[in-house]
Design a protein around this motif. Sequence first.
Motif, short mmCIF file in Angstrom:
data_model
loop_
_atom_site.label_atom_id
_atom_site.label_comp_id
_atom_site.label_asym_id
_atom_site.label_seq_id
_atom_site.Cartn_x
_atom_site.Cartn_y
_atom_site.Cartn_z
N GLU A 139 -3.73 -2.71 -0.43
CA GLU A 139 -2.81 -1.59 -0.25
C GLU A 139 -2.78 -1.18 1.21
O GLU A 139 -3.81 -1.08 1.85
N THR A 140 -1.59 -0.94 1.69
CA THR A 140 -1.44 -0.47 3.06
C THR A 140 -0.95 0.97 3.05
O THR A 140 -0.30 1.40 2.09
N LYS B 41 9.85 -2.58 2.16
CA LYS B 41 8.59 -2.79 2.87
C LYS B 41 8.72 -3.91 3.89
O LYS B 41 7.96 -4.87 3.90
N ASP C 113 1.82 -5.67 0.09
CA ASP C 113 1.33 -4.59 -0.76
C ASP C 113 1.10 -5.17 -2.15
O ASP C 113 2.05 -5.60 -2.81
#
Length: 163
Positions: free
Chosen positions: A9-10, A46, A100
Amino acid sequence: MPSFDTVLETDLVKVKNAVENTAKEIGTRFDFKGTAASAELKEKDKEIILIGDGDFQIEQIHDILRNKLTKAGVDVRFLDIGKVEKIGGDKVKQITKVRDGIETEEAKKIQQLIKGNKMKVQAAIQEGKVRVTGAKRDDLQAAMALIRAEIKDLPLSFDNFRD
């Protein structure tokens, strides 16, 4: 039964700030004056879109972006850098995806790693994460150490540790 999740996860807020700071620096730098250089983030997809007048300029923008991401505390291994494409005239564009969630191939690699070491834990793939369960907390900590040592190309983190 104790368990934890292995996730990728970012922090999109930090990524957004880094992209905005990159765009601000592009606007103030002398070597980018009068050029089509820009950087923008499409949060929905994203993706980070870099636009420049040539490959060299895209590389310069990418270096600025990496620098800003590092300062913000975001691991650059989250970036999946795409190819440089021509978009008309002498302008070029590069789309960089922000990773992600663990992809199925990578999740299978983690699962096989755990099974291959004959640890007393089980790994299950669940929607972009790998849940590892075991009878003892020590076994789970050993699995975490193994994953950290073997999987170096992904900035994995561990959360949802339940005892």
